[in-house]
Design a protein around this motif. Sequence first.
Motif, PDB file in Angstrom:
ATOM      1  N   ASN A  22      -5.200 -63.425 -55.602  1.00 41.30           N
ATOM      2  CA  ASN A  22      -4.448 -62.458 -54.807  1.00 41.30           C
ATOM      3  C   ASN A  22      -3.530 -61.609 -55.691  1.00 41.30           C
ATOM      4  O   ASN A  22      -2.308 -61.711 -55.625  1.00 41.30           O
ATOM      5  CB  ASN A  22      -3.621 -63.214 -53.746  1.00 41.30           C
ATOM      6  N   PRO A  23      -4.115 -60.736 -56.525  1.00 45.96           N
ATOM      7  CA  PRO A  23      -3.286 -59.940 -57.444  1.00 45.96           C
ATOM      8  C   PRO A  23      -2.342 -58.992 -56.716  1.00 45.96           C
ATOM      9  O   PRO A  23      -1.297 -58.622 -57.252  1.00 45.96           O
ATOM     10  CB  PRO A  23      -4.315 -59.168 -58.279  1.00 45.96           C
ATOM     11  N   HIS A  24      -2.686 -58.611 -55.484  1.00 42.19           N
ATOM     12  CA  HIS A  24      -1.823 -57.657 -54.778  1.00 42.19           C
ATOM     13  C   HIS A  24      -0.456 -58.263 -54.435  1.00 42.19           C
ATOM     14  O   HIS A  24       0.516 -57.526 -54.263  1.00 42.19           O
ATOM     15  CB  HIS A  24      -2.519 -57.142 -53.518  1.00 42.19           C
ATOM     16  N   SER A  25      -0.381 -59.593 -54.314  1.00 40.88           N
ATOM     17  CA  SER A  25       0.938 -60.171 -54.008  1.00 40.88           C
ATOM     18  C   SER A  25       1.890 -59.927 -55.172  1.00 40.88           C
ATOM     19  O   SER A  25       3.084 -59.700 -54.968  1.00 40.88           O
ATOM     20  CB  SER A  25       0.826 -61.665 -53.675  1.00 40.88           C
ATOM     21  N   LEU A  26       1.376 -59.945 -56.406  1.00 40.51           N
ATOM     22  CA  LEU A  26       2.234 -59.629 -57.555  1.00 40.51           C
ATOM     23  C   LEU A  26       2.615 -58.147 -57.533  1.00 40.51           C
ATOM     24  O   LEU A  26       3.788 -57.801 -57.711  1.00 40.51           O
ATOM     25  CB  LEU A  26       1.525 -59.958 -58.873  1.00 40.51           C
ATOM     26  N   ILE A  27       1.645 -57.287 -57.276  1.00 43.85           N
ATOM     27  CA  ILE A  27       1.938 -55.844 -57.298  1.00 43.85           C
ATOM     28  C   ILE A  27       2.956 -55.492 -56.222  1.00 43.85           C
ATOM     29  O   ILE A  27       3.896 -54.727 -56.460  1.00 43.85           O
ATOM     30  CB  ILE A  27       0.632 -55.027 -57.144  1.00 43.85           C
ATOM     31  N   GLU A  28       2.809 -56.096 -55.038  1.00 43.02           N
ATOM     32  CA  GLU A  28       3.794 -55.834 -53.976  1.00 43.02           C
ATOM     33  C   GLU A  28       5.183 -56.279 -54.426  1.00 43.02           C
ATOM     34  O   GLU A  28       6.170 -55.559 -54.247  1.00 43.02           O
ATOM     35  CB  GLU A  28       3.400 -56.547 -52.672  1.00 43.02           C
ATOM     36  N   GLY A  29       5.270 -57.469 -55.015  1.00 42.29           N
ATOM     37  CA  GLY A  29       6.566 -57.954 -55.502  1.00 42.29           C
ATOM     38  C   GLY A  29       7.146 -57.047 -56.564  1.00 42.29           C
ATOM     39  O   GLY A  29       8.365 -56.797 -56.606  1.00 42.29           O
ATOM     40  N   MET A  30       6.261 -56.502 -57.414  1.00 47.21           N
ATOM     41  CA  MET A  30       6.739 -55.604 -58.467  1.00 47.21           C
ATOM     42  C   MET A  30       7.281 -54.300 -57.887  1.00 47.21           C
ATOM     43  O   MET A  30       8.291 -53.769 -58.356  1.00 47.21           O
ATOM     44  CB  MET A  30       5.602 -55.307 -59.451  1.00 47.21           C
ATOM     45  N   VAL A  31       6.599 -53.772 -56.862  1.00 47.72           N
ATOM     46  CA  VAL A  31       7.087 -52.523 -56.248  1.00 47.72           C
ATOM     47  C   VAL A  31       8.480 -52.760 -55.648  1.00 47.72           C
ATOM     48  O   VAL A  31       9.388 -51.935 -55.792  1.00 47.72           O
ATOM     49  CB  VAL A  31       6.091 -52.020 -55.170  1.00 47.72           C
ATOM     50  N   ILE A  32       8.658 -53.924 -55.012  1.00 46.81           N
ATOM     51  CA  ILE A  32       9.959 -54.252 -54.418  1.00 46.81           C
ATOM     52  C   ILE A  32      11.013 -54.399 -55.521  1.00 46.81           C
ATOM     53  O   ILE A  32      12.116 -53.842 -55.433  1.00 46.81           O
ATOM     54  CB  ILE A  32       9.868 -55.552 -53.578  1.00 46.81           C
ATOM     55  N   ALA A  33      10.671 -55.133 -56.587  1.00 54.51           N
ATOM     56  CA  ALA A  33      11.631 -55.352 -57.677  1.00 54.51           C
ATOM     57  C   ALA A  33      12.012 -54.031 -58.341  1.00 54.51           C
ATOM     58  O   ALA A  33      13.185 -53.793 -58.658  1.00 54.51           O
ATOM     59  CB  ALA A  33      11.044 -56.317 -58.704  1.00 54.51           C
ATOM     60  N   CYS A  34      11.020 -53.155 -58.556  1.00 49.97           N
ATOM     61  CA  CYS A  34      11.298 -51.866 -59.204  1.00 49.97           C
ATOM     62  C   CYS A  34      12.217 -51.010 -58.336  1.00 49.97           C
ATOM     63  O   CYS A  34      13.089 -50.297 -58.848  1.00 49.97           O
ATOM     64  CB  CYS A  34      10.000 -51.119 -59.502  1.00 49.97           C
ATOM     65  N   HIS A  35      12.020 -51.090 -57.029  1.00 49.86           N
ATOM     66  CA  HIS A  35      12.911 -50.353 -56.126  1.00 49.86           C
ATOM     67  C   HIS A  35      14.334 -50.885 -56.266  1.00 49.86           C
ATOM     68  O   HIS A  35      15.287 -50.122 -56.392  1.00 49.86           O
ATOM     69  CB  HIS A  35      12.399 -50.509 -54.689  1.00 49.86           C
TER      70      HIS A  35
END
Length: 226
Positions: free
Chosen positions: A112-125
Amino acid sequence: MTVTTEINGHSPEKLLAPVLSAFWDQPNSWALRTYLRHEGYEGMRKALAMDPDAVIALVKDAGLRGRGGAGFPTGMKWQFIPQGDGKPHYLVVNADESEPGTCKDIPLLYANPHSLIEGMVIACHAIRSEHAFIYLRGETVPVLRRLHEAVREAYEAGYLGTAERRRDKLGVDGLPGLDITVHAGAGAYICGEETALLDSLEGRRGQPRLRPPSPRSPVCTRAPLW
Ligand SMILES: Cc1cc2nc3c(=O)[nH]c(=O)nc-3n(C[C@H](O)[C@H](O)[C@H](O)COP(=O)(O)O)c2cc1C
């Protein structure tokens, strides 16, 4: 003999990890369309509608901690990053996972690579970063392929990309652009140490730096090779 096949309506397997691995048994669990069917990117949408400092406060209150060994509180780590200093901020994900016997990042990124990408978008925000990196253990080629494909899908969906594209696709005004670079390490255990990882990412030999300063410190700057 009675065999228990369900507990509170769930199979025992589901109870082992009811959130993280909840749909890893679905066909194409790594694809964006599957993730979206399982509440994927809903947390991102909520976070992007919030002020970045409110996101940090929420993560602090939730008690989320890092899994890098020290269990460091995530919200506190995000809060350390100085804001308003006019300098770019980078998010670096340590997905090297070379410690013998460790086995959490690689299965997660494979399933589930998208769970990392979603977390990264949140962290970057939250930390106001416009460029994030994933440092992956290079030997895990199938994971690398899925990660690249997931990042491509995230660009296509407008979760990543220029400010204009994100505004048009997400319908949220005022977001900056956001890029993710996937970097495959050459496979050295020491490159999992965070300062060695940064040197390796910048094109240097991956060796730990003397500390202080820590990578999260405002004075931890070093001219990159590129
Ligand atoms: C020799 C060495 C290897 C390490 N390897 C890893 C690793 O593969 N993955 C990791 O997350 N942390 C590793 N760490 C810990 C990192 O330096 C750092 O503490 C961690 O990335 C912080 O993770 P967090 O942000 O999830 O708390 C290693 C540390 C040392 C000293």
